[in-house]
Write a protein that holds these residues in place. Structure first.
Motif, PDB file in Angstrom:
ATOM      1  N   UNK A 126       0.832  -1.206   0.000  1.00  0.00           N
ATOM      2  CA  UNK A 126       0.000   0.000   0.000  1.00  0.00           C
ATOM      3  C   UNK A 126       0.863   1.250   0.000  1.00  0.00           C
ATOM      4  N   UNK A 127       0.212   2.392  -0.002  1.00  0.00           N
ATOM      5  CA  UNK A 127       0.915   3.688  -0.010  1.00  0.00           C
ATOM      6  C   UNK A 127       1.846   3.816   1.198  1.00  0.00           C
ATOM      7  N   UNK A 128       1.506   3.117   2.286  1.00  0.00           N
ATOM      8  CA  UNK A 128       2.354   3.181   3.485  1.00  0.00           C
ATOM      9  C   UNK A 128       3.742   2.581   3.242  1.00  0.00           C
ATOM     10  N   UNK A 129       3.841   1.754   2.223  1.00  0.00           N
ATOM     11  CA  UNK A 129       5.138   1.143   1.920  1.00  0.00           C
ATOM     12  C   UNK A 129       6.023   2.049   1.076  1.00  0.00           C
ATOM     13  N   UNK A 130       5.449   3.103   0.558  1.00  0.00           N
ATOM     14  CA  UNK A 130       6.211   4.005  -0.304  1.00  0.00           C
ATOM     15  C   UNK A 130       6.848   5.078   0.555  1.00  0.00           C
ATOM     16  N   UNK A 131       8.161   5.094   0.621  1.00  0.00           N
ATOM     17  CA  UNK A 131       8.845   6.122   1.420  1.00  0.00           C
ATOM     18  C   UNK A 131       9.096   7.309   0.512  1.00  0.00           C
ATOM     19  N   UNK A 132       8.502   8.413   0.884  1.00  0.00           N
ATOM     20  CA  UNK A 132       8.661   9.588   0.006  1.00  0.00           C
ATOM     21  C   UNK A 132       9.681  10.555   0.553  1.00  0.00           C
TER      22      UNK A 132
END
Ligand code: THU
Length: 132
Positions: A126-132
């Motif tokens: 999910x988006x939580x896995x994407x480190x921005x």
């Protein structure tokens, strides 16, 4: 009652399915938290891989109409058991719908199975896995 109406909505959406290749029409309906219903059907293509499933069509229909908050998704097909969404649809459902949202799987004989988004795709990327 709401549930029966939503299954009926998916059944009606199924009638619009474009399935010249599989001849396997599927219908879906997505209920917003404000009570609006968005329909979806599978839309196939001579380039088979670009086929869009009924569930994704319903979700894309709702999202492209400005909706963001959903409370129920139904899907129906002429299967022996309640139809099971494909992996790609599960990923899209997990992206756009709350984890605890109800997903109603159904078939034309009236069999249903009620699951949550998380049950359909546990441990989802999910988006939580994407480190921005
Ligand atoms: N299909 C759906 O639309 N939803 C499902 O849950 C399962 C599969 C479609 C894709 C394709 O058009 C046809 O069913 C046969 O795979």
């Amino acid at each position: 009652m709401e549930l029966e109406k939503m299954i009926k909505a998916a059944e009606l959406a199924r009638e619009n399915a474009y399935t010249p290749y599989s001849k396997f029409p599927v219908g879906s309906a997505l209920l917003t938290t404000n009570g609006k219903v968005y329909h979806g059907c599978n839309i196939e293509n001579a380039s088979y891989g670009v086929t869009n499933c009924a569930e994704r069509t319903a979700m894309f229909n709702a999202i492209s109409s400005g909706e963001r908050d959903f409370q129920m998704l139904t899907v129906i097909a002429d299967t022996d058991e309640p139809v099971s969404p494909c992996g790609a649809c599960r990923q899209v459902i997990a992206e756009l719908c709350p984890k605890d949202m109800v997903v109603v799987l159904a078939n034309l004989s009236g069999k249903t199975k009620i699951v949550t988004v998380e049950e359909l795709l546990p441990f989802a990327f999910s988006s939580e896995d994407l480190h921005e």
